[in-house]
Design an enzyme around this catalytic site. Sequence first.
Site, PDB file in Angstrom:
ATOM      1  N   THR A 185      11.565   8.814   0.623  1.00  0.00           N
ATOM      2  CA  THR A 185      11.090   7.557   1.213  1.00  0.00           C
ATOM      3  C   THR A 185      12.115   6.444   1.025  1.00  0.00           C
ATOM      4  OG1 THR A 185       9.925   6.982  -0.821  1.00  0.00           O
ATOM      5  CG2 THR A 185       8.636   8.070   0.896  1.00  0.00           C
ATOM      6  N   GLU A 203       4.574  12.644  -8.474  1.00  0.00           N
ATOM      7  CA  GLU A 203       3.160  13.026  -8.629  1.00  0.00           C
ATOM      8  C   GLU A 203       2.944  14.507  -8.300  1.00  0.00           C
ATOM      9  OE1 GLU A 203       4.019   9.808  -7.620  1.00  0.00           O
ATOM     10  OE2 GLU A 203       3.259   9.325  -9.606  1.00  0.00           O
ATOM     11  N   ASN A 271       8.302   7.361 -12.748  1.00  0.00           N
ATOM     12  CA  ASN A 271       7.493   7.805 -13.876  1.00  0.00           C
ATOM     13  C   ASN A 271       7.649   9.290 -14.178  1.00  0.00           C
ATOM     14  OD1 ASN A 271       5.696   7.842 -11.260  1.00  0.00           O
ATOM     15  ND2 ASN A 271       4.942   9.463 -12.572  1.00  0.00           N
ATOM     16  N   ASP A 314       2.159   5.439 -15.483  1.00  0.00           N
ATOM     17  CA  ASP A 314       2.737   5.404 -14.140  1.00  0.00           C
ATOM     18  C   ASP A 314       3.552   4.124 -13.947  1.00  0.00           C
ATOM     19  OD1 ASP A 314       3.293   6.324 -11.588  1.00  0.00           O
ATOM     20  OD2 ASP A 314       1.403   5.651 -10.725  1.00  0.00           O
ATOM     21  N   ASP A 316       6.446   3.233 -13.162  1.00  0.00           N
ATOM     22  CA  ASP A 316       7.706   3.512 -12.478  1.00  0.00           C
ATOM     23  C   ASP A 316       8.697   2.365 -12.549  1.00  0.00           C
ATOM     24  OD1 ASP A 316       7.823   5.878 -10.377  1.00  0.00           O
ATOM     25  OD2 ASP A 316       5.755   5.209 -10.442  1.00  0.00           O
TER      26      ASP A 316
END
Length: 688
Positions: A185, A203, A271, A314, A316
Amino acid sequence: MLRLARWTISTLIVIGLSNIACAPARAADPEIDNLLRSPVGKDWVTNGGNLTNNRYSTLKQIDTTNVGKLKGAWMTRLKGSGVGGKYSFEASPLVKDGTMYVVTGNDDVFALNAKTGEIIWEYWSGIDQTISTVCCGWANRGLAMGEGQIYLGQLDANVVALNMKTGKVVWKTPIEKWQNGYGITSAPLYYDGVIYSGITGGEFGVRGRLTALNAKTGEIMWRWFTLPGPGEKGSETWPPGTDHSMRGGAAIWNTPAVDPELGLVYFAVGNCGPDYDGSMREGDNLFCTSIVALKAKTGEYAWHFQQVHHDLWDYDAASPVVLFDTMINGEPRKGIAEAGRTGWVYILDRTNGKPLIGIEEKPVPQEPRQKTAATQPIPVGDAIVPQCAEKIPGYDEAGCIYTPFWESPVLIQPSGIGGTNWSPMPYSPDTGYFYVPGTVRTSAFTRFSTQYSNGVRYTGGGQSAPIGSTMSGTFTAIDAKTNKIAWQHKTPYRVGGGGGSTVTAGGLVLRGEPDGNFLALDAKTGQELFRFQTGFGADAPPVVYEVDGEEFIAIATGGNQMQGSAYGDAVWTFSLKGQLGPLWAPPAPQTVAGPTGPIAAGANAIKIGANNTEYSFSPARTRIKSGTTVSFTNVGDLPHDASALQQNSWSTGAMAKGETKTVKFDKPGIYYYICTPHPWMYGQVIVE
Ligand SMILES: [Cu+2]
């Protein structure tokens, strides 16, 4: 002494010679390389403006005195590409010699006349609409250019080069398989004949890496894994004799930066996986949630700084790193900064990765089952969002940043999707400020045990904004010399999840709002100077360019799935000669978490992902009689479930596309449920 001096001199000579030996005889694209190394002028040739990612334009025809007269120069719809609830339009357009290039959330690329908006060519990616490994909305954060080509990364993990004149594919290189959990992305970075690309999958149990490709041929030159193999640097921060690091996530969500003088490429790493379960991965878990510097030519490790040790939240590092030069105590210093989901900006010396202003390791609360790190690095200065959650009825525990959790929910701020997420942070050398977008949102964090399976979601828990809790944002100028707030706006909507801004020598900060408004602020004071309704969610970071002596500002307005803004497929530009007025406001994003809208009486068939809105239950609210069996049917493209918000209560379990599961409700009550992998999806069943 004499020997040392001689050694030093001979070393300097060797370094000097080796620099000459390493210097390329001729750059592959000297013009683009020169633009990438220079302050941004009439063209905007890479996602972050230039190699620094500072998004600072030297153009100043539009300034604080005349910005109020701006009007739309043109608005072009991109033929329905990336329109729908599953998409986010997060890219900054690139502009070179009067042509604009823009990519949508479906990885389709359009070339436009930058002066008139007329479409010149189109590239339709044709990507598989059944890709099941997209984490956080279908998004593409932008393009790169060089050697007569436009480069993009796709959700199907391909890096693609297009001919700049025609849009025809020149090469296409898969850097992984999406079926294994990978995607792209981030906007790639072109520099000196090399394409640098990140990868998603934090994830999905992936092994993150930065990939360098030959820009001419698409051949992979090297990879640098963000997770160490056995015996490699950093492997001592994972449990010995296990392979947890091989599926530990550590994705790269955004565009790297390059310092050509130091010969280093810099990027932020996301993460650890599984996100919320640290029980099996004792240790700091390098290089999760870190800033990393590599030698730009070879990919050899140079330094790293870990923002969060043994991440469970999480948190990140997902925003692009920003290079800046500053004076500290009268000395010129080379800085690098990154805005974290923790709400802090991390400011380092980019020659060595050491804190530039101060970051202190401090003790934090412990949870032995989660193998929490003893200390966390706490930057000197101010956070841009609250770092403690308020109590909410129905939840026993509310904590602050770094409060650990286990299997009963703990409310924490910032949530993992709070602070600064994918949104870029510009830096102005005029004000010395960073402009930091933030999301304010409380999450209930829980851990559950999970089995790793290739290409399947692997998070080990969840975080969900409690039903009825408020969601908003902040937009903050942070003084780069002190890391303190210079000014701050509270924003009505979340702006840290892919929105962004740009700053100019005309003294303006330019940014969009999820409610469709495009704003210009005074960069020094924050005062709002201009507001214009674009008619679509205006989240993407704007760019500034010049054609035939006229300065334009452009912003892609197509909404953002993570910020809940209205979708669309438009690019707007503004100029002082513009003639176009504003459009009607689109539906505003939610500011309260939870199911909204009418309650369907007696509805016992609930569709997931209907109406081209992937992340939705419909009807979202239903009222039924006790003893009713409710069916849940997944008509979306991705796997979903419906699971009670209460622990150890009911769940449909994962449903593939087309699958139906049923749940019988035989006790009166109000039941809230979510989709476990997409906890921002809510539903409510009222049983009478
Ligand atoms: Cu879902």
